[in-house]
Design a protein around this motif. Structure first.
Motif, mmCIF file in Angstrom:
data_model
loop_
_atom_site.group_PDB
_atom_site.id
_atom_site.type_symbol
_atom_site.label_atom_id
_atom_site.label_comp_id
_atom_site.label_asym_id
_atom_site.label_seq_id
_atom_site.Cartn_x
_atom_site.Cartn_y
_atom_site.Cartn_z
ATOM 1 N N VAL A 186 -9.455 -5.469 7.006
ATOM 2 C CA VAL A 186 -8.451 -6.197 7.648
ATOM 3 C C VAL A 186 -7.222 -6.064 6.892
ATOM 4 O O VAL A 186 -6.230 -5.965 7.207
ATOM 5 N N LYS A 187 -7.394 -6.199 5.404
ATOM 6 C CA LYS A 187 -6.209 -6.255 4.474
ATOM 7 C C LYS A 187 -5.501 -4.798 4.594
ATOM 8 O O LYS A 187 -4.208 -4.770 4.673
ATOM 9 N N GLU A 188 -6.087 -3.784 4.524
ATOM 10 C CA GLU A 188 -5.704 -2.406 4.494
ATOM 11 C C GLU A 188 -4.992 -2.110 5.902
ATOM 12 O O GLU A 188 -4.035 -1.750 6.008
ATOM 13 N N VAL A 204 -1.509 -4.386 6.021
ATOM 14 C CA VAL A 204 -0.758 -3.645 4.861
ATOM 15 C C VAL A 204 -0.117 -2.305 5.636
ATOM 16 O O VAL A 204 1.271 -2.258 5.677
ATOM 17 N N TRP A 205 -0.769 -1.410 6.297
ATOM 18 C CA TRP A 205 -0.265 -0.527 6.932
ATOM 19 C C TRP A 205 0.464 -0.669 8.268
ATOM 20 O O TRP A 205 1.411 -0.010 8.544
ATOM 21 N N LEU A 206 0.013 -1.807 8.849
ATOM 22 C CA LEU A 206 0.860 -2.332 10.048
ATOM 23 C C LEU A 206 2.104 -2.709 9.669
ATOM 24 O O LEU A 206 3.218 -2.397 10.240
ATOM 25 N N THR A 207 2.317 -3.431 8.460
ATOM 26 C CA THR A 207 3.506 -3.975 8.334
ATOM 27 C C THR A 207 4.338 -2.917 7.670
ATOM 28 O O THR A 207 5.644 -2.933 7.620
ATOM 29 N N THR A 214 -0.178 1.013 -3.359
ATOM 30 C CA THR A 214 -0.432 0.211 -4.453
ATOM 31 C C THR A 214 -1.129 -1.149 -4.077
ATOM 32 O O THR A 214 -2.164 -1.626 -4.853
ATOM 33 N N ILE A 215 -0.542 -1.883 -3.256
ATOM 34 C CA ILE A 215 -1.186 -3.096 -2.699
ATOM 35 C C ILE A 215 -2.582 -2.827 -2.298
ATOM 36 O O ILE A 215 -3.274 -3.615 -2.437
ATOM 37 N N ASN A 216 -2.798 -1.684 -1.551
ATOM 38 C CA ASN A 216 -4.024 -1.594 -1.142
ATOM 39 C C ASN A 216 -5.145 -0.911 -2.112
ATOM 40 O O ASN A 216 -6.489 -0.554 -2.070
ATOM 41 N N GLY A 217 -4.778 -0.936 -3.314
ATOM 42 C CA GLY A 217 -5.352 -0.630 -4.633
ATOM 43 C C GLY A 217 -5.765 1.264 -4.685
ATOM 44 O O GLY A 217 -6.779 1.270 -5.358
ATOM 45 N N TYR A 218 -4.908 1.900 -4.101
ATOM 46 C CA TYR A 218 -5.327 3.373 -4.207
ATOM 47 C C TYR A 218 -4.934 4.013 -5.519
ATOM 48 O O TYR A 218 -5.437 5.068 -5.899
#
Length: 131
Positions: free
Chosen positions: A35-37, A40-43, A82-86
């Protein structure tokens, strides 16, 4: 039915459907990494749209506008990654995605410019035919 209308209908459906889908994912499955990922990509996608709106309404030099748009999209992309931790940090993420970003940006930009030239030609033709 024109392909352009179908594409616009799909984009509208995605634009309305994704936030609803995301809310349902949270209500049904709770908050989790998927959901977080998606959030983040929707935003990020919304921010790409805002940057493109600004780019399309900018009346300055096309090269300058394109450079600002490109850097803005790159910043949004790196931030989302970065927010998604890649990656551990923004700079290493920038270096990792830069080659792919440049190719994708060039393809999308080229398609948009070709489409704009096609539309300009159609408008010019329709104006010539009115005379």
């Amino acid at each position: 039915m024109k392909i352009k209308n179908i594409i616009l209908a799909c984009i509208t459906g995605i634009g309305i459907g994704m936030p609803i889908t995301l809310i349902c994912m949270i209500l049904i499955g709770g908050w989790n990494s998927a959901v977080k990922e998606v959030l983040v990509w929707l935003t990020a996608s919304a921010l790409f749209g805002v940057l493109s709106l600004i780019f399309n309404n900018c009346k300055t030099n096309l090269l300058l506008s394109t450079a600002i748009h490109c850097v803005g999209c790159l910043a949004v992309t790196c931030t989302a990654c970065t927010i998604n931790g890649y990656s551990d940090n923004f700079f290493s993420m920038l270096l990792a995605i830069l080659p792919v970003f440049v190719v994708v940006y060039a393809v999308i930009y080229s398609v948009a410019m070709i489409n704009a030239k096609k539309e300009a030609k159609e408008i010019t033709e329709s104006l010539k035919n009115k005379d």
